[in-house]
Enzyme design. Structure first.
Site, short mmCIF file in Angstrom:
data_model
loop_
_atom_site.label_atom_id
_atom_site.label_comp_id
_atom_site.label_asym_id
_atom_site.label_seq_id
_atom_site.Cartn_x
_atom_site.Cartn_y
_atom_site.Cartn_z
N SER A 81 49.47 40.98 31.41
CA SER A 81 49.05 39.33 32.53
C SER A 81 50.46 39.04 32.67
CB SER A 81 48.66 38.37 31.29
OG SER A 81 48.94 36.95 31.66
N TYR A 90 49.71 33.42 23.27
CA TYR A 90 49.05 34.46 23.73
C TYR A 90 50.19 35.55 25.40
CZ TYR A 90 46.83 36.41 28.35
OH TYR A 90 46.07 36.80 29.24
N LYS A 106 50.42 40.19 24.63
CA LYS A 106 50.46 41.23 25.71
C LYS A 106 51.67 41.56 25.49
CE LYS A 106 46.14 39.67 27.14
NZ LYS A 106 44.72 40.50 27.48
C1 UD1 Z 1 47.19 31.60 32.44
C2 UD1 Z 1 47.76 32.38 32.24
C3 UD1 Z 1 47.37 33.66 32.28
C4 UD1 Z 1 46.22 33.54 32.33
C5 UD1 Z 1 45.68 32.71 32.21
C6 UD1 Z 1 43.72 32.56 31.61
C7 UD1 Z 1 50.62 31.29 32.14
C8 UD1 Z 1 51.35 30.90 32.74
N1 UD1 Z 1 49.40 31.87 32.49
O1 UD1 Z 1 47.12 31.19 33.46
O2 UD1 Z 1 48.52 34.66 32.67
O3 UD1 Z 1 45.23 35.35 32.70
O4 UD1 Z 1 45.71 31.83 31.68
O5 UD1 Z 1 43.37 32.05 31.20
O6 UD1 Z 1 50.26 31.54 31.27
N2 UD1 Z 1 45.10 23.31 36.47
C9 UD1 Z 1 44.45 21.60 36.61
N3 UD1 Z 1 43.55 22.04 36.46
C10 UD1 Z 1 42.53 22.01 35.74
C11 UD1 Z 1 42.70 23.33 35.18
C12 UD1 Z 1 44.07 24.12 35.68
O7 UD1 Z 1 45.25 21.42 37.38
O8 UD1 Z 1 41.54 21.36 35.04
C13 UD1 Z 1 45.59 23.89 37.23
C14 UD1 Z 1 47.01 23.72 36.49
O9 UD1 Z 1 48.06 23.08 35.97
C15 UD1 Z 1 47.40 25.43 37.68
C16 UD1 Z 1 46.66 26.16 38.05
O10 UD1 Z 1 45.37 25.29 38.32
O11 UD1 Z 1 48.74 25.16 37.71
C17 UD1 Z 1 45.37 26.57 37.11
O12 UD1 Z 1 46.03 26.99 36.00
P1 UD1 Z 1 44.81 27.62 34.82
O13 UD1 Z 1 43.69 28.65 35.75
O14 UD1 Z 1 44.37 27.46 34.08
O15 UD1 Z 1 46.09 29.30 35.46
P2 UD1 Z 1 47.37 29.88 33.95
O16 UD1 Z 1 47.48 28.79 33.17
O17 UD1 Z 1 47.77 29.65 36.32
#
Ligand code: UD1
Length: 321
Positions: A118, A142, A146
């Site tokens: 990841s 997590y 990895k």
């Molecule tokens: C994270 C991990 C990634 C992992 C993935 C799997 C890190 C940096 N990244 O990705 O390696 O494979 O989870 O679960 O640790 N967001 C919102 N509202 C929400 C949900 C998300 O605004 O309700 C935003 C988050 O702030 C982020 C983006 O959407 O900016 C993506 O979030 P998300 O889908 O949770 O993935 P990551 O955190 O980027």
């Protein structure tokens, strides 16, 4: 040519089931091994064998390894927030699980493994795009698991001759463009599945975590990579190992940063309506910007993502098959 047999650990899950489709398409013999804790029965395909078991169950793992040419390892816990609250579960499943898998491979003479790593291994980026040489400094448990699993692979390569491809996914997104994968994740934690639940009325509202980041529209940028593109990279990596190539560690991303607002706008365009959205505090541990330099995968495997437009990725996720 005798077809090769691939053991897919966690093959009923989101990415695993897409890779199973790709392997079956290419004529591989596939055995899915999944404890069904988050895997979905709709994601089990008739043409693939299936064993319901856990990677912590060493006896079942040993049996499943017999006659296998390669292992693809998806059977990991993957919720970042949960890993910070329950590190014991992540150590048990991801680390002890990985040791079990590698030891069972050694005992059965299985020499090839494709491993789901990841972008979380990098931690807060010191620069973007992130190449594979970027320092590794995970900021959640997590990501730490990895990274440790990658290090285990490197030692088992050196000491036991196990060849591996560690694939560092950025943000896996989308669903099979042919509609073969029907199972949907339960209790999702990630942006796109949450949007899908808001669209279906299962959740009241989407919270956007932070709108004051130093990015063009104030929301975080991520590198969303289509799951069919991830699947093709796995098969190419597998073929490379079968052809005798050395172990490799590769980023899998598009190289493009897409904002949360852009994802929401694309979803609204596909649905033809506005979604209920509210702006919330930044989520702890979220880097503002995260995207890949994915040139190494192109150089070593000839891999390039096909589904790079945000609309394609988002619509394949929201489409009902
Ligand atoms: C994270 C991990 C990634 C992992 C993935 C799997 C890190 C940096 N990244 O990705 O390696 O494979 O989870 O679960 O640790 N967001 C919102 N509202 C929400 C949900 C998300 O605004 O309700 C935003 C988050 O702030 C982020 C983006 O959407 O900016 C993506 O979030 P998300 O889908 O949770 O993935 P990551 O955190 O980027």
């Amino acid at each position: 040519m005798v077809s090769k047999k691939i053991l897919v650990l966690g093959g009923a899950g989101y990415i695993g089931s897409h890779v199973v489709c790709e392997l079956l398409d290419k004529g591989y013999e596939v055995l899915v091994y999944d404890n069904m804790s988050t895997g979905q029965s709709e994601n089990l395909f008739e043409k693939a064998g299936f064993i319901k078991a856990d990677i912590l169950d060493v006896d079942s793992l040993q049996k499943a390894m017999q006659g296998v040419d390669a292992v693809i390892f998806f059977a990991g816990k993957k919720a970042v927030g949960e890993s910070m609250i329950n590190p014991e579960m992540y150590a048990q499943n991801n680390l002890i699980g990985a040791v079990n898998v590698l030891n069972a491979m050694c005992a059965n003479g299985v020499k090839n493994i494709i491993f789901s790593s990841s972008a979380a291994v990098y931690g807060i980026p010191q620069y973007v795009p992130l190449d594979e040489n970027h320092p590794l400094n995970p900021i959640n448990f997590y990501g730490f698991t990895k990274w440790e699993m990658e290090r285990l692979l490197a030692w088992y390569d050196q000491l036991k001759g196990i060849k591996y491809a560690a694939l560092r996914y950025f943000n896996a997104a989308g669903y099979d463009v042919q509609g073969r994968v029907r199972g949907r994740e339960q209790n999702p934690q990630n942006l796109l599945p949450i949007i899908a639940e808001v669209a279906d009325g299962k959740r009241k509202c989407l919270q956007i975590f932070g709108s004051d980041y130093d990015t063009p529209d104030g929301t975080c940028l991520r590198d969303y990579i289509h799951v069919n593109d991830l699947a093709s990279a796995h098969v190419l990596a597998l073929e490379a190992l079968f052809a005798g190539r050395d172990s490799m560690t590769l980023n899998l991303g598009t190289g493009k940063g897409v904002s949360v607002k852009e994802i929401v706008a694309s979803a609204e365009k596909f649905l033809g309506r506005k979604l209920p959205v509210e702006y919330a505090q930044r989520r702890p541990g979220d880097p503002a910007v995260l995207y890949a330099k994915a040139d190494k995968a192109k150089e070593l495997l000839g891999w390039e993502p096909k589904f790079v437009s945000v609309d394609e990725i988002v619509s394949s996720f929201l489409k009902k098959h």
